[in-house]
Design a protein around this motif. Sequence first.
Motif, PDB file in Angstrom:
ATOM      1  N   LEU A 133       0.816  -1.210   0.000  1.00  0.00           N
ATOM      2  CA  LEU A 133       0.000   0.000   0.000  1.00  0.00           C
ATOM      3  C   LEU A 133       0.849   1.259   0.000  1.00  0.00           C
ATOM      4  N   VAL A 134       0.331   2.294  -0.635  1.00  0.00           N
ATOM      5  CA  VAL A 134       0.837   3.657  -0.483  1.00  0.00           C
ATOM      6  C   VAL A 134      -0.333   4.457   0.075  1.00  0.00           C
ATOM      7  N   ARG A 135      -0.074   5.173   1.180  1.00  0.00           N
ATOM      8  CA  ARG A 135      -1.116   5.998   1.803  1.00  0.00           C
ATOM      9  C   ARG A 135      -0.686   7.446   1.784  1.00  0.00           C
ATOM     10  N   LEU A 136      -1.557   8.305   1.261  1.00  0.00           N
ATOM     11  CA  LEU A 136      -1.361   9.750   1.300  1.00  0.00           C
ATOM     12  C   LEU A 136      -2.262  10.298   2.406  1.00  0.00           C
ATOM     13  N   VAL A 137      -1.675  11.048   3.336  1.00  0.00           N
ATOM     14  CA  VAL A 137      -2.417  11.626   4.453  1.00  0.00           C
ATOM     15  C   VAL A 137      -2.325  13.140   4.331  1.00  0.00           C
ATOM     16  N   LYS A 138      -3.475  13.776   4.126  1.00  0.00           N
ATOM     17  CA  LYS A 138      -3.502  15.232   3.942  1.00  0.00           C
ATOM     18  C   LYS A 138      -4.200  15.895   5.123  1.00  0.00           C
ATOM     19  N   ASN A 139      -3.516  16.860   5.735  1.00  0.00           N
ATOM     20  CA  ASN A 139      -4.111  17.668   6.780  1.00  0.00           C
ATOM     21  C   ASN A 139      -4.986  18.708   6.080  1.00  0.00           C
ATOM     22  N   ASP A 140      -6.306  18.596   6.264  1.00  0.00           N
ATOM     23  CA  ASP A 140      -7.228  19.521   5.588  1.00  0.00           C
ATOM     24  C   ASP A 140      -7.068  20.953   6.069  1.00  0.00           C
ATOM     25  N   ASN A 141      -6.548  21.163   7.277  1.00  0.00           N
ATOM     26  CA  ASN A 141      -6.385  22.520   7.812  1.00  0.00           C
ATOM     27  C   ASN A 141      -5.167  23.218   7.227  1.00  0.00           C
ATOM     28  N   THR A 142      -4.047  22.472   7.043  1.00  0.00           N
ATOM     29  CA  THR A 142      -2.801  23.087   6.584  1.00  0.00           C
ATOM     30  C   THR A 142      -2.457  22.762   5.134  1.00  0.00           C
ATOM     31  N   GLY A 143      -3.057  21.702   4.582  1.00  0.00           N
ATOM     32  CA  GLY A 143      -2.733  21.268   3.230  1.00  0.00           C
ATOM     33  C   GLY A 143      -1.500  20.377   3.159  1.00  0.00           C
ATOM     34  N   GLU A 144      -0.804  20.179   4.284  1.00  0.00           N
ATOM     35  CA  GLU A 144       0.393  19.337   4.305  1.00  0.00           C
ATOM     36  C   GLU A 144       0.019  17.887   4.006  1.00  0.00           C
ATOM     37  N   VAL A 145       0.849  17.238   3.155  1.00  0.00           N
ATOM     38  CA  VAL A 145       0.617  15.841   2.787  1.00  0.00           C
ATOM     39  C   VAL A 145       1.811  15.002   3.231  1.00  0.00           C
ATOM     40  N   LYS A 146       1.540  13.890   3.901  1.00  0.00           N
ATOM     41  CA  LYS A 146       2.570  12.921   4.278  1.00  0.00           C
ATOM     42  C   LYS A 146       2.300  11.638   3.509  1.00  0.00           C
ATOM     43  N   THR A 147       3.380  10.977   3.109  1.00  0.00           N
ATOM     44  CA  THR A 147       3.273   9.770   2.306  1.00  0.00           C
ATOM     45  C   THR A 147       3.852   8.590   3.066  1.00  0.00           C
ATOM     46  N   TYR A 148       3.139   7.465   3.013  1.00  0.00           N
ATOM     47  CA  TYR A 148       3.557   6.244   3.705  1.00  0.00           C
ATOM     48  C   TYR A 148       3.512   5.064   2.740  1.00  0.00           C
ATOM     49  N   HIS A 149       4.380   4.084   2.983  1.00  0.00           N
ATOM     50  CA  HIS A 149       4.374   2.821   2.245  1.00  0.00           C
ATOM     51  C   HIS A 149       4.136   1.714   3.260  1.00  0.00           C
ATOM     52  N   GLY A 150       3.281   0.747   2.931  1.00  0.00           N
ATOM     53  CA  GLY A 150       2.988  -0.272   3.918  1.00  0.00           C
ATOM     54  C   GLY A 150       2.539  -1.595   3.358  1.00  0.00           C
ATOM     55  N   ARG A 151       2.280  -2.510   4.319  1.00  0.00           N
ATOM     56  CA  ARG A 151       1.770  -3.823   3.974  1.00  0.00           C
ATOM     57  C   ARG A 151       0.844  -4.298   5.067  1.00  0.00           C
ATOM     58  N   VAL A 152      -0.143  -5.105   4.672  1.00  0.00           N
ATOM     59  CA  VAL A 152      -1.098  -5.679   5.610  1.00  0.00           C
ATOM     60  C   VAL A 152      -0.391  -6.797   6.373  1.00  0.00           C
ATOM     61  N   LEU A 153      -0.611  -6.828   7.688  1.00  0.00           N
ATOM     62  CA  LEU A 153       0.001  -7.836   8.540  1.00  0.00           C
ATOM     63  C   LEU A 153      -0.988  -8.951   8.855  1.00  0.00           C
ATOM     64  N   SER A 154      -0.446 -10.121   9.115  1.00  0.00           N
ATOM     65  CA  SER A 154      -1.270 -11.239   9.568  1.00  0.00           C
ATOM     66  C   SER A 154      -1.071 -11.393  11.071  1.00  0.00           C
ATOM     67  N   GLU A 155      -1.851 -12.267  11.661  1.00  0.00           N
ATOM     68  CA  GLU A 155      -1.749 -12.509  13.103  1.00  0.00           C
ATOM     69  C   GLU A 155      -0.351 -12.948  13.496  1.00  0.00           C
ATOM     70  N   ASP A 156       0.299 -13.731  12.638  1.00  0.00           N
ATOM     71  CA  ASP A 156       1.638 -14.257  12.947  1.00  0.00           C
ATOM     72  C   ASP A 156       2.735 -13.193  12.871  1.00  0.00           C
ATOM     73  N   ASP A 157       2.435 -12.028  12.287  1.00  0.00           N
ATOM     74  CA  ASP A 157       3.444 -10.977  12.120  1.00  0.00           C
ATOM     75  C   ASP A 157       3.644 -10.131  13.361  1.00  0.00           C
ATOM     76  N   ILE A 158       2.787 -10.296  14.372  1.00  0.00           N
ATOM     77  CA  ILE A 158       2.856  -9.464  15.566  1.00  0.00           C
ATOM     78  C   ILE A 158       2.821 -10.348  16.806  1.00  0.00           C
ATOM     79  N   ALA A 159       3.686 -10.017  17.774  1.00  0.00           N
ATOM     80  CA  ALA A 159       3.775 -10.820  18.995  1.00  0.00           C
ATOM     81  C   ALA A 159       4.223  -9.956  20.163  1.00  0.00           C
ATOM     82  N   SER A 160       3.947 -10.411  21.354  1.00  0.00           N
ATOM     83  CA  SER A 160       4.426  -9.724  22.554  1.00  0.00           C
ATOM     84  C   SER A 160       5.920  -9.928  22.684  1.00  0.00           C
ATOM     85  N   LEU A 161       6.580  -8.949  23.305  1.00  0.00           N
ATOM     86  CA  LEU A 161       8.028  -9.100  23.577  1.00  0.00           C
ATOM     87  C   LEU A 161       8.247  -9.679  24.954  1.00  0.00           C
TER      88      LEU A 161
END
Length: 161
Positions: A133-161
């Motif tokens: 995924l690529v996510r564009l996040v725009k602050n409607d008040n300031t017009g600033e845009v931040k860009t993110y790259h990501g992937r969907v995680l499965s249950e096995d991808d996250i664990a307690s330390l």
Amino acid sequence: MTNVVTQRNVCFLMKIITLINQFEPGGSVSVLNEPFAFKGKAEFTLDGGETRHWIFNDEAVMLSLNPKDEELVLFEALDEELEPDTDIILYQGKEYEFSYEDAGTVSHVEGEVPLDEEERYMFTDYESDAGELVRLVKNDNTGEVKTYHGRVLSEDDIASL
């Protein structure tokens, strides 16, 4: 087979809810076998009334939690700005097609986050054939845009330390 899938989905949903409810700045979990230290959390109230949670760490990385759809996505901030061409974004030689758009207001913030409480944001997701995924996040008040790259995680991808 259906009971196993349903039980697995319930476990994953419980893991997402646990992350949301037990979040504390300074706490951590393992994401993709790497430590993810909680720095801050933002809660969004979307225009339709649903809630989303974004949990940030020290390295401009965030977990996007959507308990209703049982979705957990790991995003990393990008230094470059990406502009959509119609409904497509090109990033690292891959095409990402428009897949989702929503808007809402940050209703609550805990810890340090790169978002402001009570500010309105629009976010647009674009997905590659590989499910990235690529996510564009725009602050409607300031017009600033931040860009993110990501992937969907499965249950096995996250664990307690």
